[in-house]
Design an enzyme around this catalytic site. Sequence first.
Site, PDB file in Angstrom:
ATOM      1  N   GLY A  15       0.794  -1.185   0.026  1.00 56.54           N
ATOM      2  CA  GLY A  15       0.045  -0.003   0.026  1.00 56.54           C
ATOM      3  C   GLY A  15       0.812   1.179  -0.209  1.00 56.54           C
ATOM      4  O   GLY A  15       0.262   2.216   0.615  1.00 56.54           O
ATOM      5  N   ASN A  17       1.429   3.051  -2.602  1.00 57.45           N
ATOM      6  CA  ASN A  17       0.634   4.008  -3.381  1.00 57.45           C
ATOM      7  C   ASN A  17      -0.808   4.578  -2.512  1.00 57.45           C
ATOM      8  O   ASN A  17      -1.012   5.700  -2.784  1.00 57.45           O
ATOM      9  CB  ASN A  17       0.189   3.232  -4.855  1.00 57.45           C
ATOM     10  CG  ASN A  17       1.287   3.192  -5.728  1.00 57.45           C
ATOM     11  OD1 ASN A  17       1.789   4.498  -6.389  1.00 57.45           O
ATOM     12  ND2 ASN A  17       2.094   2.256  -5.952  1.00 57.45           N
ATOM     13  N   MET A  94      -3.950  -6.758  -7.499  1.00 53.35           N
ATOM     14  CA  MET A  94      -3.292  -7.775  -8.346  1.00 53.35           C
ATOM     15  C   MET A  94      -4.478  -8.702  -8.915  1.00 53.35           C
ATOM     16  O   MET A  94      -3.928  -9.459  -9.251  1.00 53.35           O
ATOM     17  CB  MET A  94      -2.179  -8.621  -7.630  1.00 53.35           C
ATOM     18  CG  MET A  94      -1.327  -7.731  -6.946  1.00 53.35           C
ATOM     19  SD  MET A  94      -0.433  -6.845  -8.269  1.00 53.35           S
ATOM     20  CE  MET A  94       0.937  -5.904  -7.460  1.00 53.35           C
ATOM     21  N   ASN A 111      -5.532   2.927 -12.883  1.00 49.92           N
ATOM     22  CA  ASN A 111      -4.846   2.036 -12.341  1.00 49.92           C
ATOM     23  C   ASN A 111      -3.265   2.510 -12.402  1.00 49.92           C
ATOM     24  O   ASN A 111      -3.190   3.217 -13.682  1.00 49.92           O
ATOM     25  CB  ASN A 111      -4.648   0.505 -13.082  1.00 49.92           C
ATOM     26  CG  ASN A 111      -3.806  -0.433 -12.868  1.00 49.92           C
ATOM     27  OD1 ASN A 111      -3.729  -0.550 -11.515  1.00 49.92           O
ATOM     28  ND2 ASN A 111      -2.789  -0.932 -13.666  1.00 49.92           N
ATOM     29  N   HIS A 113       0.733   1.329 -13.000  1.00 52.38           N
ATOM     30  CA  HIS A 113       1.666   0.351 -13.597  1.00 52.38           C
ATOM     31  C   HIS A 113       2.915   0.786 -13.467  1.00 52.38           C
ATOM     32  O   HIS A 113       3.184   1.875 -13.964  1.00 52.38           O
ATOM     33  CB  HIS A 113       1.244  -0.215 -14.805  1.00 52.38           C
ATOM     34  CG  HIS A 113       1.853  -1.540 -15.148  1.00 52.38           C
ATOM     35  ND1 HIS A 113       1.461  -2.578 -15.120  1.00 52.38           N
ATOM     36  CD2 HIS A 113       2.861  -1.371 -16.238  1.00 52.38           C
ATOM     37  CE1 HIS A 113       2.476  -3.283 -15.479  1.00 52.38           C
ATOM     38  NE2 HIS A 113       3.140  -2.677 -16.290  1.00 52.38           N
ATOM     39  N   GLU A 151     -11.069  -3.477 -20.187  1.00 56.31           N
ATOM     40  CA  GLU A 151     -11.384  -5.040 -20.377  1.00 56.31           C
ATOM     41  C   GLU A 151      -9.982  -5.742 -20.532  1.00 56.31           C
ATOM     42  O   GLU A 151      -9.745  -7.159 -20.314  1.00 56.31           O
ATOM     43  CB  GLU A 151     -12.387  -5.491 -21.281  1.00 56.31           C
ATOM     44  CG  GLU A 151     -12.151  -5.542 -22.477  1.00 56.31           C
ATOM     45  CD  GLU A 151     -12.403  -4.134 -22.958  1.00 56.31           C
ATOM     46  OE1 GLU A 151     -12.506  -3.062 -22.442  1.00 56.31           O
ATOM     47  OE2 GLU A 151     -12.061  -3.979 -24.416  1.00 56.31           O
ATOM     48  N   ASP A 154      -4.037  -3.837 -18.570  1.00 56.38           N
ATOM     49  CA  ASP A 154      -2.959  -2.716 -18.838  1.00 56.38           C
ATOM     50  C   ASP A 154      -3.253  -2.010 -20.026  1.00 56.38           C
ATOM     51  O   ASP A 154      -2.448  -1.321 -20.685  1.00 56.38           O
ATOM     52  CB  ASP A 154      -1.555  -3.044 -18.720  1.00 56.38           C
ATOM     53  CG  ASP A 154      -1.343  -3.591 -17.364  1.00 56.38           C
ATOM     54  OD1 ASP A 154      -1.829  -3.180 -16.251  1.00 56.38           O
ATOM     55  OD2 ASP A 154      -0.083  -4.577 -17.246  1.00 56.38           O
ATOM     56  N   ALA A 183       8.156   8.118  -9.527  1.00 55.56           N
ATOM     57  CA  ALA A 183       6.852   8.077 -10.634  1.00 55.56           C
ATOM     58  C   ALA A 183       5.748   7.747  -9.973  1.00 55.56           C
ATOM     59  O   ALA A 183       4.897   8.702 -10.304  1.00 55.56           O
ATOM     60  CB  ALA A 183       7.542   7.333 -11.798  1.00 55.56           C
ATOM     61  N   GLU A 184       5.429   6.728  -9.504  1.00 51.97           N
ATOM     62  CA  GLU A 184       4.183   6.301  -9.164  1.00 51.97           C
ATOM     63  C   GLU A 184       3.528   6.976  -7.992  1.00 51.97           C
ATOM     64  O   GLU A 184       2.445   7.382  -7.990  1.00 51.97           O
ATOM     65  CB  GLU A 184       4.265   4.796  -8.644  1.00 51.97           C
ATOM     66  CG  GLU A 184       4.592   3.840  -9.773  1.00 51.97           C
ATOM     67  CD  GLU A 184       4.610   2.303  -9.199  1.00 51.97           C
ATOM     68  OE1 GLU A 184       3.479   1.909  -8.519  1.00 51.97           O
ATOM     69  OE2 GLU A 184       5.474   1.801  -9.149  1.00 51.97           O
TER      70      GLU A 184
HETATM   71  C1  GAR Z   1       3.350  -0.971  -7.260  1.00 54.13           C
HETATM   72  O1  GAR Z   1       4.540  -0.932  -8.015  1.00 54.13           O
HETATM   73  C2  GAR Z   1       2.268  -0.954  -8.723  1.00 54.13           C
HETATM   74  O2  GAR Z   1       2.368  -0.125  -9.369  1.00 54.13           O
HETATM   75  C3  GAR Z   1       2.155  -2.523  -8.969  1.00 54.13           C
HETATM   76  O3  GAR Z   1       2.370  -3.182  -7.720  1.00 54.13           O
HETATM   77  C4  GAR Z   1       3.218  -2.475  -6.883  1.00 54.13           C
HETATM   78  C5  GAR Z   1       2.059  -2.245  -5.562  1.00 54.13           C
HETATM   79  O4  GAR Z   1       2.866  -1.596  -4.545  1.00 54.13           O
HETATM   80  N1  GAR Z   1       0.907  -2.705  -9.621  1.00 54.13           N
HETATM   81  C6  GAR Z   1       1.175  -3.466 -10.536  1.00 54.13           C
HETATM   82  O5  GAR Z   1       2.054  -4.229 -11.065  1.00 54.13           O
HETATM   83  C7  GAR Z   1      -0.384  -3.798 -11.278  1.00 54.13           C
HETATM   84  N2  GAR Z   1      -0.210  -4.225 -12.652  1.00 54.13           N
HETATM   85  P1  GAR Z   1       2.099  -0.824  -3.203  1.00 54.13           P
HETATM   86  O6  GAR Z   1       1.209  -1.877  -2.612  1.00 54.13           O
HETATM   87  O7  GAR Z   1       3.340  -0.564  -2.348  1.00 54.13           O
HETATM   88  O8  GAR Z   1       1.312   0.296  -3.937  1.00 54.13           O
END
Ligand code: GAR
Length: 211
Positions: A15, A17, A94, A111, A113, A151, A154, A183-184
């Site tokens: 978590g 993000n 996920m 979402n 990625h 649908e 990504d 980035a994220e």
């Molecule tokens: C993050 O890097 C997110 O972008 C990725 O999983 C991680 C979750 O981290 N998501 C994917 O790969 C979805 N295709 P977090 O639980 O610390 O946010």
Amino acid sequence: MSNKKRIGVLVSGGGTNLQALIDAQARGELTSGEIAVVVASKPGVFALERAAKAGIEGIVVERKSFSDKASFEAKLLEELSNRQIDILILAGFMLVLSDDFVKQFPDRIINVHPALIPSFCGDGFYGLHVHERALEYGVKVTGATVHFVNEVTDGGAIILQKAVEIPEGISAEDLQQKVMKEAEHILLPKAAELLCAGKVKRDGRRVMIYE
Ligand code: GAR
């Protein structure tokens, strides 16, 4: 009554993000929406502790408690409808949502990625695997993408992207941290605010941002 959009955040893990969204809300950078519920796809994930600490309701809707995907999604939809959720944010979620589910929230699910889509994305590309594949391939630049969910895994239209340089010899774990930090955790709160403020418009695959 508040005219803030009610946000549901879907999580499956640590978590970070989600934390970036919570922090943006606390700093007054996410003001057009408020996180109303955090839904975890399994019990015991650290994201639920982050929600509790921030005083946000956290619930679990576990896929394996249901015999099929349709009944899992029906329960998810019920929980979200009960809380009048407007916008869904997948933050390290996920599971892949069905077309029927996605259609309930047209252009209202995003979402994050951990790569520059259309590189290193699609089925099987999630979490640390994404960074392992990028290093194996030998790309010099990677990054993160926030996109609408449709649908196709990504496959939805791209809202924001940010590039991150890959230093020589970095491990997949360190690259994951670097992409999250650079980035994220910047893009996701920004996209959330823009979407909640009605500043994101889609025309086919092309997304316009009205800042
Ligand atoms: C993050 O890097 C997110 O972008 C990725 O999983 C991680 C979750 O981290 N998501 C994917 O790969 C979805 N295709 P977090 O639980 O610390 O946010």
